[in-house]
Design an enzyme around this catalytic site. Sequence first.
Site, PDB file in Angstrom:
ATOM      1  N   MET A  13      42.161  90.956  37.714  1.00 32.86           N
ATOM      2  CA  MET A  13      43.132  91.823  37.062  1.00 32.86           C
ATOM      3  C   MET A  13      44.343  91.986  37.971  1.00 32.86           C
ATOM      4  SD  MET A  13      42.794  95.798  36.142  1.00 32.86           S
ATOM      5  CE  MET A  13      42.117  96.125  34.553  1.00 32.86           C
ATOM      6  N   CYS A  14      45.487  92.165  37.388  1.00 33.54           N
ATOM      7  CA  CYS A  14      46.637  92.467  38.234  1.00 33.54           C
ATOM      8  C   CYS A  14      47.701  93.197  37.427  1.00 33.54           C
ATOM      9  CB  CYS A  14      47.196  91.226  38.885  1.00 33.54           C
ATOM     10  SG  CYS A  14      47.355  89.826  37.809  1.00 33.54           S
ATOM     11  N   GLY A  15      48.667  93.699  38.146  1.00 33.96           N
ATOM     12  CA  GLY A  15      49.757  94.427  37.517  1.00 33.96           C
ATOM     13  C   GLY A  15      51.074  93.749  37.837  1.00 33.96           C
TER      14      GLY A  15
END
Lengths: 299, 227
Positions: free
Chosen positions: A1-3
Site C-alpha cells: 500500500m502507499c500514498g
Amino acid sequence: MCGIVGLFVKNPALQSKLGAHLETMLIGMSERGPDSAGIAVYHSPVAQGRSKLTLFNADDAYPWRKLAGDLGAGLSVETDVSQKGNHALLTAEASESKVIEWLHANRPDVRIMGYGKLMEVYKDMGLPGEVAKKYGLQKMSGTHAIGHTRMATESAVTTEHSHPFTPAPDMCLVHNGSLSNHNNLRKWLRKQGQTFDTDNDSEVAARYFAYRLSEGASLNEALEAGLTDLDGFFTFTMGTKDGFAVVRDGIACKPAVLAENDDWVAMASEFRSLAYLPNIEKAKIWEPAPATVYTWSLH
Amino acid sequence: MNVIDLSRTPLREVNSRLQKLPNDTNERLWKLINVHGEHACAVGLTKPIEVQIDGHIGYYCGGMNQEATIVVNGQCGVGLAENIMSGEVRVKGNASAAAGATGQGGLIVIEGDAGTRCGISMKGVDIVVGGSVGAMSAFMAQAGSLVVCGDAGANLGDSLYEARIYVQGKVESLGADCVEKKMTPHHLAKLERLLKRAGINGDPSKFKRFGSARKLYNFHVDNVDAY
C-alpha cells in the site's frame, strides 16, 4: 500500500508555501505509508549552462565536498554542494549528462536520485513527517511538488525502491498499484536504448513515459499511449519541468482524489491529505475517472 | 443539539459515544465539525438519532448503519454507508467509489455524483443519486433499487442477480446479463415513491428500467467450450 500526493501551484503568490503545504499533505498519508517517504520538488532553477543533481549515499559522513572538488577539477568547472541528511545537492557549470558520466566513472558508490535544472529529490526511511523535516521540505518554495509514502508489503524498505522515480531530466513519477506486463515492457524499452536501475515495475512505467516524451510526445500523448501499453493497476502522478499529470487505469481501484481552484491543483490518494489546503472548502473536488488523462501546464 | 469538534475529540471516542447511546436517549441530534476527511466516521450506529457531518469526509462513512439518519454536508470518500442495514445516509455533495456496497436495507441519497461501482453487490438497499454514477455501478447487485437521475458509466449492472436500476440520462453501456426492461405502472409508482422519499427532483416518465436477464444464473451447456 502507499500514498501519493501532488501539488501544482497556479497562483505565483503561493509558491513560497509549496513545501509547507506538501508537508501537510504528506503527513496526511502517514497511515498509507509509514515506512518510507520520497519527495520531488520543482524549485530554484539553476542558471543557464548549469545543472542540478540530488545525490545519495547511505553514509551520513560521506565526503561530499571532496566529491564536488574532484568533479570540478575533473571537468574544469565550478561546482557547489550542500549536504541534507544522507543526500547532497550538487550544482555544476556543466551539462547534466557530463556530470552523470563523471559520477558513474569516478563515484560508483553514489546514487543519483534526480537531475535537471530545478527538480530536487529526497527519499528516506521513517514516517513521512520525519522525512519532510529532515530535508527541510517546509521551507522549499516552487511551482509543483510530488510526494510518496510507502508501506512495504512485498519488498525491502530501501531508498532504491522508493518513489519518486526519476527517469529523465526534471521528470518524476509516483505510482500506486502494480503492473503485470513490466517484464516485456522492460525488454522492449531496453531495445529502445533505455537503461534500468532496479527491477521495480514502477521504474518501467517511469522509463516508458520518459521514452515517449523523448520521442516527441506531449505529456498528454505519452499518458494516452500508456493507457494502451501498460497493463495492470495504477494511479500515476507525474511531474515534468513545467507540467503535472494524473492518470488511472481503466478499473481505477487504486484511490485518487483531485481538487482544484484558481490558485492550485492538488492530488492525493485520500481526501485527508487535501483537508488543510487553503480554501479547500470552495475548491472543486472530484474523483479522477478511469482511463482518463488529466494534465496541467505552467504555460 | 450536541456538537462534537473532531479536531479536539478523537474519532474513536466520537463513534463510541454515538454507538453507546441508550435506546430511550433524548440526545437525538448531533453535529460533527472539523472532520477533515476522517475515515470510518459515524459507523455502526443503531439508534434513531440524526448525525450531521459538516465538511468533507473520508472512507466508509456511515458504514453498517441501522436506524440512524446521517447527513454529510460535503463530499465523501470510498465505501459510503457500506453494508447499511436501515436508516438513511445522505450526502449533499459527491461520493467516491463503491457507495452503498453490500447495503442490505435503508436509503442512501447522493445529491451529487457517485464514482465507480456505486451499489456494488447491493442486497436490498435503495440508492438514489441526483447526478451521475461511474463505471460498473450495481455490479453483482442482488436486491434493492438504484436510481440515477443523471447518466450511468460503462458496464452498468454487470453480472446482475436481481435489483432494479432506473436511469434518467444516458447509459454508456450495459454489463453482462443486464438488459433494459419495460417500465410497468408498478415500477413507475415505486420509482416515484423513491424519488419523493429521497427529496430528489426527477421526472419518472423519463427514466428507463434495467434488470437482470437471468441468463447467468445457471451453467448453460452451450457455453461449455468457453471453459
